[in-house]
Design an enzyme around this catalytic site. Structure first.
Site, PDB file in Angstrom:
ATOM      1  N   ALA A 182      60.231  35.813  34.049  1.00 22.43           N
ATOM      2  CA  ALA A 182      60.265  34.707  34.123  1.00 22.43           C
ATOM      3  C   ALA A 182      59.487  34.464  32.951  1.00 22.43           C
ATOM      4  O   ALA A 182      58.125  33.952  33.025  1.00 22.43           O
ATOM      5  CB  ALA A 182      60.115  33.379  35.452  1.00 22.43           C
ATOM      6  N   PRO A 183      59.435  34.351  31.789  1.00 22.08           N
ATOM      7  CA  PRO A 183      58.456  33.941  30.433  1.00 22.08           C
ATOM      8  C   PRO A 183      57.661  33.271  30.014  1.00 22.08           C
ATOM      9  O   PRO A 183      58.261  32.451  29.152  1.00 22.08           O
ATOM     10  CB  PRO A 183      59.196  34.794  29.319  1.00 22.08           C
ATOM     11  CG  PRO A 183      60.165  34.233  30.274  1.00 22.08           C
ATOM     12  CD  PRO A 183      61.012  34.560  30.814  1.00 22.08           C
ATOM     13  N   CYS A 184      56.925  32.830  31.090  1.00 25.00           N
ATOM     14  CA  CYS A 184      55.909  31.707  30.734  1.00 25.00           C
ATOM     15  C   CYS A 184      55.330  31.531  29.635  1.00 25.00           C
ATOM     16  O   CYS A 184      55.065  30.077  28.584  1.00 25.00           O
ATOM     17  CB  CYS A 184      54.827  30.813  31.740  1.00 25.00           C
ATOM     18  SG  CYS A 184      54.050  32.440  32.279  1.00 25.00           S
ATOM     19  N   HIS A 185      55.725  33.364  28.620  1.00 23.72           N
ATOM     20  CA  HIS A 185      54.177  33.501  27.595  1.00 23.72           C
ATOM     21  C   HIS A 185      55.499  32.720  26.280  1.00 23.72           C
ATOM     22  O   HIS A 185      54.425  32.210  25.008  1.00 23.72           O
ATOM     23  CB  HIS A 185      53.934  34.621  27.726  1.00 23.72           C
ATOM     24  CG  HIS A 185      55.097  35.030  27.388  1.00 23.72           C
ATOM     25  ND1 HIS A 185      55.701  35.966  28.587  1.00 23.72           N
ATOM     26  CD2 HIS A 185      55.266  35.464  26.409  1.00 23.72           C
ATOM     27  CE1 HIS A 185      56.755  36.543  27.990  1.00 23.72           C
ATOM     28  NE2 HIS A 185      57.080  36.662  26.512  1.00 23.72           N
TER      29      HIS A 185
END
Length: 179
Positions: free
Chosen positions: A138-141
């Site tokens: 879940a690519p919060c970056h």
């Protein structure tokens, strides 16, 4: 969310630090973090799953291969991983929305709030983003500040910068240095 009966911790190499992979008895991915944030990982697991012990055990081969492929340049390799995690319905909605941000693209916190149909909940979206137990998957970056600045990333700003560059993001501006 289904509650797991058991949780297993495995480790995998990456160019930006050893990964901690938490899976359940069915092989579902439950959490991912970096080795230098193991205490935070354990705290989040307690929050989501109570006193369920974290046992040493191997993650499914397909999970480890997906991470290896991602770091080898197949930036979509993590999108097919099956996962489930604790958290509030709002947090899980934010984490699902993160998975819809394609590699090489970024969104702002306000855009992410719009995507979860809570446009005024920018701070709550930021808090959910910061509590994301599924780093990279879940690519919060891929969430940045309104001005394009790299803002808080639980794995550290340098990792965020590396991940965005790895995925082909070129417009990300470095965070201003504190004076």
């Amino acid at each position: 969310m289904t509650h797991p009966a058991r949780l297993f911790l495995d480790r995998a190499p990456s160019p930006i630090g050893e990964l901690l992979l938490v899976t359940d008895e069915t092989g579902l991915l439950r959490a991912v973090d970096f080795h230098d944030f193991e205490s935070r990982l354990r705290r989040l697991l307690r929050l989501h799953y109570g006193d369920l012990a974290l046992e040493t055990g191997e993650a499914p081969r397909s999970t480890k291969v997906a991470f290896a492929r991602y770091f080898a340049g197949e930036v979509n390799a993590l999108s097919a991983l099956a996962w489930d995690t604790g958290g509030t319905p709002f947090q899980r909605a934010v984490w699902r929305a993160l998975t819809a941000i394609p590699p090489g693209q970024t969104v702002t916190y306000s855009e992410l709030a719009r995507r979860v149909e809570r446009p005024a909940a920018i701070r709550a979206v930021g808090a959910a983003n910061g509590a994301n137990p599924l780093s990279l998957v879940a690519p919060c970056h891929r969430v940045i500040g309104m001005d394009g600045a790299l803002t808080g990333y639980a794995g550290g700003i340098e990792r965020k910068r590396w991940l965005l560059a790895h995925e082909g993001v070129v417009q990300a501006k470095p965070m201003p240095l504190a004076t």
